[in-house]
Design a protein around this motif. Structure first.
Motif, short mmCIF file in Angstrom:
data_model
loop_
_atom_site.label_atom_id
_atom_site.label_comp_id
_atom_site.label_asym_id
_atom_site.label_seq_id
_atom_site.Cartn_x
_atom_site.Cartn_y
_atom_site.Cartn_z
N LYS A 382 0.81 -1.22 0.00
CA LYS A 382 0.00 0.00 0.00
C LYS A 382 0.85 1.27 0.00
O LYS A 382 0.32 2.38 -0.05
N GLY A 383 2.18 1.07 0.11
CA GLY A 383 3.07 2.22 0.14
C GLY A 383 2.92 3.05 1.40
O GLY A 383 3.14 4.27 1.38
N GLN A 384 2.57 2.41 2.50
CA GLN A 384 2.33 3.11 3.75
C GLN A 384 3.42 2.80 4.77
O GLN A 384 4.14 1.81 4.65
N LYS A 385 3.50 3.63 5.79
CA LYS A 385 4.42 3.43 6.90
C LYS A 385 3.62 3.27 8.19
O LYS A 385 2.53 3.82 8.32
N PHE A 386 4.19 2.51 9.10
CA PHE A 386 3.53 2.36 10.40
C PHE A 386 3.61 3.68 11.17
O PHE A 386 4.65 4.33 11.21
N VAL A 387 2.50 4.06 11.77
CA VAL A 387 2.43 5.29 12.57
C VAL A 387 2.04 4.91 14.00
O VAL A 387 0.96 4.37 14.22
N PRO A 388 2.91 5.17 14.98
CA PRO A 388 2.56 4.87 16.38
C PRO A 388 1.30 5.64 16.79
O PRO A 388 1.02 6.73 16.28
#
Length: 448
Positions: A382-388
């Motif tokens: 999805k081209g996403q990064k994990f966000v806390p």
């Protein structure tokens, strides 16, 4: 004048250099280092036959691990649950809260140097828990741990990165605010591993608003595969008052021949002019004491050595050497209402190990790790990064003696969440009916 880094105490270590023994009594084990902390070099061969590993497991794991010698194995190696304890690293971070009454004393103290005595003793108290040789579970990305109902503290920790593993935690009550971004660097040495703390730890005392910053010593875990595993943390622990410039420098003695110097901690509280004001001495697994001193570091006439902290009595014959507080950390007695589904207590592998089912713990651990890999694939597609959720990454870089660290700060959203749902405990919760869920996209492993 007393020297920093332990003063005259540190000279005692010069004659107690940490001993090492090469055990080459079997073909294929060249370079094997086994250390008996209570003995000498002649005990190494006998010590090598001890420990919790079965003979066949020990031999195969030794051979498998040789390719990692010299490497940072923080997240490279999958380990068997045989060496695990039923707790995650996030929970272990919360064990520091046990002796938080010391921070109440520090916050209410008018003497700036005694304030550091209380705070330094609080940080030292955690080493009693750190000496346990069972490995905690690595947290899943997005996993959390919450704790309430203890000394008015609200504690939240979150796993904010998987590669490299980074955890963040925030704790607060009426007297202090504690924040840590925790990351470690390791060096695998065959039958031991050096652990370097690349984290940043800050403590704010609310009454005067002073901010303290900790730089702990490195740790060495000995006899990982052959022999009985034990932990040592030789070096300086430095606690600095960033507001005033006062500091504590405590020297953790290395373990020497036949256990000489093991656990011993000595040093001084210094004012901003680097003059010693109070000497501190004790053992990190037992107690710490203090006494006012002169400019040469010698005890002031007419003063006595007074105890400031002593470890609480622990349960007898506990399988994992847990303290009474460690059991509280694992229990629902310290859990808030509407516990986050990402909480460590809910992990199926941890719970199975706690109930003594090692086979199920191993299989559940593998399932969780595969789910984590599946979610990573989905995130990347999805081209996403994990966000806390409860902490924000910053642009700030913190320099440690062992490397740089990107700082993660508490964003305050957890406090808003707790205010909305309340803090009553959930000790009637049925863990078998609550599914562990730290996932960003749902249960992607089962959906594939």
């Amino acid at each position: 004048m007393a020297q920093k880094g332990g003063g005259f105490f540190s000279s005692l270590a010069s004659s107690l250099s940490n001993f090492k023994s090469q055990v080459n009594f079997m073909l294929g084990y060249e370079g094997l280092e086994v250390i008996n902390p209570e003995g000498g070099t002649e005990d190494a061969e006998v010590e090598a036959q001890k420990g919790r590993w079965k003979h066949e497991d020990r031999d195969s794991h030794w051979k498998m691990m040789q390719k990692y010698v010299g490497a940072d194995i923080t997240s490279m190696v999958t380990l068997p649950v045989l060496i695990f304890e039923p707790m995650t690293m996030l929970q272990k971070m919360a064990e520091l809260m046990e002796y938080s009454h010391l921070l109440k004393l520090a916050d209410e103290c008018e003497d700036p140097h005694m304030r550091l005595v209380y705070a330094a003793s609080w940080f030292i108290s955690n080493y009693y828990a750190l000496q346990r040789t069972w490995k905690p579970f690595n947290p899943i990305l997005g996993e959390t741990y919450e704790m309430v109902n203890y000394n008015g503290i609200t504690f939240i920790a979150e796993q904010i990165s998987h590669h490299p593993p980074i955890s963040a935690a925030h704790a607060e009550n009426d007297h202090f605010v504690y924040d840590i971004t925790s990351k470690v660097k390791t060096k695998f040495l065959g039958n031991s591993v050096d652990v370097y703390p690349l984290g940043r730890t800050r403590l704010k005392l609310k009454k005067d608003g002073v901010i303290l910053e900790l730089v702990p010593p490195p740790t060495k875990v000995n006899n990982l595969i052959f022999g009985r595993t034990w932990v040592d943390s030789p070096g300086d622990m430095v606690l600095t008052n960033l507001t005033t410039g006062d500091k504590v420098v405590l020297y953790f003695q290395p373990c020497g021949w036949f256990g000489a110097g093991r656990y011993e901690v000595d040093g001084y509280v210094y004012n901003a002019a680097e003059e010693p004001k109070i000497l501190m001495t004790g053992k990190w697994n037992t107690s710490m004491s203090y006494q006012p001193c002169d400019l040469d570091g010698e005890p002031l006439p007419g003063t006595d050595l007074k105890e400031v902290w002593r470890v609480a009595e622990a349960p007898a014959n506990d399988k994992f050497q847990y303290t009474h507080f460690a059991h509280k950390v694992n229990s629902f007695d310290t859990a808030p209402t509407n516990l986050l589904a990402s909480d460590s207590r809910l992990r199926s592998d941890r719970y199975a190990l706690e109930k003594g089912d090692m086979s199920k713990a191993g299989s559940e651990k593998s399932i969780l790790e595969e789910k984590q890999r599946a979610e990573k694939r989905t995130r990347e597609s999805k081209g996403q990064k994990f966000v806390p959720r409860w902490f924000d990454m910053t642009e700030e870089t913190y320099v440690t003696p062992w490397g740089d660290l990107e700082i993660c700060e508490y964003n305050g959203k957890y406090s808003e969440h707790r205010d909305a749902v309340g803090n009553a405990n959930t000790n009637d919760a049925d863990i078998t009916k609550i599914e562990f869920n730290p996932w960003q996209y749902g249960n992607v492993a089962e959906a594939e």
